[in-house]
Design an enzyme around this catalytic site. Structure first.
Site, short mmCIF file in Angstrom:
data_model
loop_
_atom_site.label_atom_id
_atom_site.label_comp_id
_atom_site.label_asym_id
_atom_site.label_seq_id
_atom_site.Cartn_x
_atom_site.Cartn_y
_atom_site.Cartn_z
CE LYS A 84 -4.31 -1.68 0.58
NZ LYS A 84 -4.29 -2.89 1.39
CD GLU A 106 -10.11 4.59 0.66
OE1 GLU A 106 -9.91 5.79 0.39
OE2 GLU A 106 -9.48 3.66 0.10
CB SER A 373 0.31 -8.06 -1.23
OG SER A 373 -0.55 -8.88 -0.47
C1 LIG Z 1 -5.06 -4.05 1.22
C2 LIG Z 1 -4.29 -5.29 1.00
C3 LIG Z 1 -4.57 -6.18 -0.06
C4 LIG Z 1 -5.75 -6.02 -0.98
O1 LIG Z 1 -5.71 -4.88 -1.76
P1 LIG Z 1 -5.36 -4.91 -3.32
O2 LIG Z 1 -5.68 -3.54 -3.75
O3 LIG Z 1 -6.21 -5.96 -3.95
O4 LIG Z 1 -3.92 -5.24 -3.44
C5 LIG Z 1 -3.75 -7.28 -0.25
N1 LIG Z 1 -2.71 -7.52 0.57
C6 LIG Z 1 -2.42 -6.71 1.61
C7 LIG Z 1 -1.26 -7.06 2.47
C8 LIG Z 1 -3.19 -5.57 1.85
O5 LIG Z 1 -2.88 -4.78 2.89
#
Ligand SMILES: *Cc1c(COP(=O)(O)O)cnc(C)c1O
Length: 402
Positions: A84, A106, A373
Site C-alpha cells: 500500500k 479511507e 503483498s
Molecule cells: C489491502 C491489502 C490487499 C488487498 O488490496 P489490493 O488492492 O487488492 O492489493 C492485499 N494484501 C495486503 C497485504 C493488503 O494490505
C-alpha cells in the site's frame, strides 16, 4: 487512455467532483513526464519505503511441494508492512506538487490508512483518515499507529460503518475541500484517473520482479497475486499485461464457502456489472442492485468490487481467477512460516495457497512467482486466536488486567 478498460471503468461522479478529477488527471499526466517527479519518488522509494524489496527463492517450499520452482516477492518488507505504501507515497508526492497540503484517505482494516499516515508524517502533510466505527473497534492496533504518525482518525457512523461507508465519507469531504485537499484512494479502483494512477505507482513491484528474474536468467511460467480491489495484482502483473505469457493468476477470497455473504469473490460469474462509488465494474450485488455483505478472514480482501482493469482482463481471459478459502489461507501462512521463515499477510496467503497448488502440479523446469503483498504481523490477533486459541485468550485476559 479514456478511463475505460473494455466496458469497465469510467467516471460516474457528481458534478462537484468533475473539476477535481480533471485537475488530478492533468497533474498526474504532467508529473509522469517530469524527471524531477521521478527523482523525488525514486529517493523516497529507496530511503523511506526500502526498495527494491527482495525476490526470495523458496528452496524449502519447492522441495516440499515437489514440482515447479517457487519464488516469493517480499513486498511485505516495505515500510508499514505492505505494498500500500507504494501508492500512498506516489499520490502524496503528487498532492504536494499540486499544492495540496491536506490529505484524506479511507481505510478498512487500516493498512492503507497506516501507509498514508506514514508518508504524510514524512512529507509534513496534514492527514485525516476516515474509518468505519465497526472497523475502528476491531482494528485498534492500526488506529493507534495512525495516531502515532499524527493522523486524525475520523469514525464513520453511517451505513454499515465499514469500508464502503468510509469511502462515501471521504468523497463527501473531498467535494467540499478539494482546493486544499487530495484524496488518496487505496486500491486500483474508483473514478478515472485513479485506476491508472494506482497501477502506475504499484507497477514498481512488477518492474522489480522482471529485473530480478532477468538478472538470474529466469523465465516465469505463472505469476500469482491475491485480489481485493486489485492494486497489488495489477502492479505485479503490469509488465506482462500486453504479452501472452506468463500465465497471470488472481486469487480472490473464498471465505467460508460460495453462499451469498460468505465470500468476496466477484469473478467467474459471481459478480454483476454495476456502477458503485464512481466506476463501472463487477460487484457483488443483490437483485435490487444493492451491494451485498462479504466475508473473508482477511480484511483487505473483503471488498465487494474489483478494479475495472482486472475485471476487463478477466473478461478477455488474460488474467485467470481462482479462490482460496479462509482455512486454505491459514494453511499457507503456516506452510511458508515453517518452510521459509516469512509470515504472509492473510491477504497474500490466498495467493500463497494457490501458488502452492500450482507449484505442486507443474514440472520442475517451470517457475511460479507469488507476490507476498504484505507481512502477517498485523494479523497476529486473528492468526493467534485461530491457531492457538487457549494460550492466546489467557494472554489477552492477563493483559486486560494490567
Ligand atoms: C489491502 C491489502 C490487499 C488487498 O488490496 P489490493 O488492492 O487488492 O492489493 C492485499 N494484501 C495486503 C497485504 C493488503 O494490505
Amino acid at each position: 487512455m479514456n478511463g475505460y478498460f473494455g466496458e469497465f471503468g469510467g467516471r460516474y461522479v457528481a458534478e462537484v467532483l468533475r473539476g477535481p478529477l480533471d485537475e488530478l488527471d492533468q497533474g498526474f499526466n504532467e508529473a509522469v513526464r517530469d524527471s524531477e517527479f521521478w527523482a523525488a519518488l525514486g529517493q523516497l522509494r529507496d530511503e523511506f519505503i526500502g526498495r527494491p524489496t527482495p525476490l526470495l527463492y523458496a528452496a524449502n517450499s519447492t522441495a516440499a511441494l515437489g514440482g515447479a520452482q517457487l519464488y516469493i516477492k517480499l513486498e511485505g518488507l516495505a515500510n508499514t508492512g505492505a505494498h500500500k505504501i507504494n501508492n500512498a507515497v506516489g499520490q502524496a508526492l503528487l498532492a504536494q506538487r499540486l499544492g495540496k497540503h491536506r490529505i484524506i484517505a479511507e481505510t478498512g482494516a487500516g493498512q492503507h490508512g497506516l501507509a498514508t499516515a506514514a508518508i504524510c508524517a514524512k512529507l509534513g502533510l496534514e492527514c485525516t483518515i476516515y474509518m468505519g466505527e465497526v472497523d475502528i473497534a476491531r482494528q485498534r492496533p492500526n488506529v493507534f499507529m495512525m495516531e502515532l504518525f499524527g493522523a486524525t482518525v475520523v469514525p464513520v457512523t453511517s451505513g454499515a460503518r465499514t469500508l464502503k461507508d468510509a469511502v462515501n465519507e471521504a468523497l463527501r469531504d473531498w467535494a467540499a475541500s478539494c482546493d486544499t485537499t487530495h484524496y488518496i484512494i487505496g486500491s486500483a479502483l474508483g473514478p478515472s484517473p485513479y485506476p491508472d494512477m494506482v497501477r502506475e505507482f504499484q507497477s514498481v513491484v512488477g518492474k522489480e520482479v522482471e529485473a530480478q528474474l532477468q538478472g538470474r536468467g529466469i523465465t516465469p511460467t505463472v505469476l500469482v497475486a491475491c485480489v481485493g480491489g486489485g492494486s497489488n495484482a495489477i502492479g505485479f502483473f503490469s509488465p506482462w499485461l500486453e504479452r501472452s505469457a506468463p500465465r497471470l493468476v488472481g486469487v480472490e477470497a473464498g471465505g467460508r464457502g460460495s453462499l451469498t455473504g460468505e465470500h468476496a469473490a466477484r469473478m467467474n460469474g459471481l459478480g454483476r456489472t454495476g456502477i458503485v462509488q464512481g466506476y463501472k465494474s463487477l460487484f457483488l450485488l443483490d437483485d435490487d442492485g444493492q451491494v451485498q455483505e462479504t466475508h473473508s478472514v482477511s480484511a483487505g480482501l473483503d471488498y465487494p468490487g474489483i478494479g475495472p482493469q482486472l475485471a476487463s482482463l478477466g473478461a478477455s481471459g488474460r488474467v485467470e481467477y481462482l479462490r482460496a478459502t479462509d482455512r486454505q489461507a491459514l494453511e499457507a501462512v503456516q506452510f511458508f512460516a515453517r518452510n521459509e521463515g516469512v509470515v504472509f499477510a492473510l491477504e497474500s496467503a490466498h495467493g500463497g495457497y494457490q501458488a502452492m497448488q500450482l507449484a505442486r502440479s507443474l514440472p520442475p523446469d517451470q517457475v511460479v512467482v507469488v507476490n507476498m503483498s504484505g507481512r502477517g504481523d498485523k494479523d497476529l490477533f486473528i492468526t493467534a486466536r485461530e491457531l492457538t486459541p487457549g494460550p492466546w485468550r489467557e494472554y489477552l485476559l492477563s493483559e486486560a488486567e494490567q
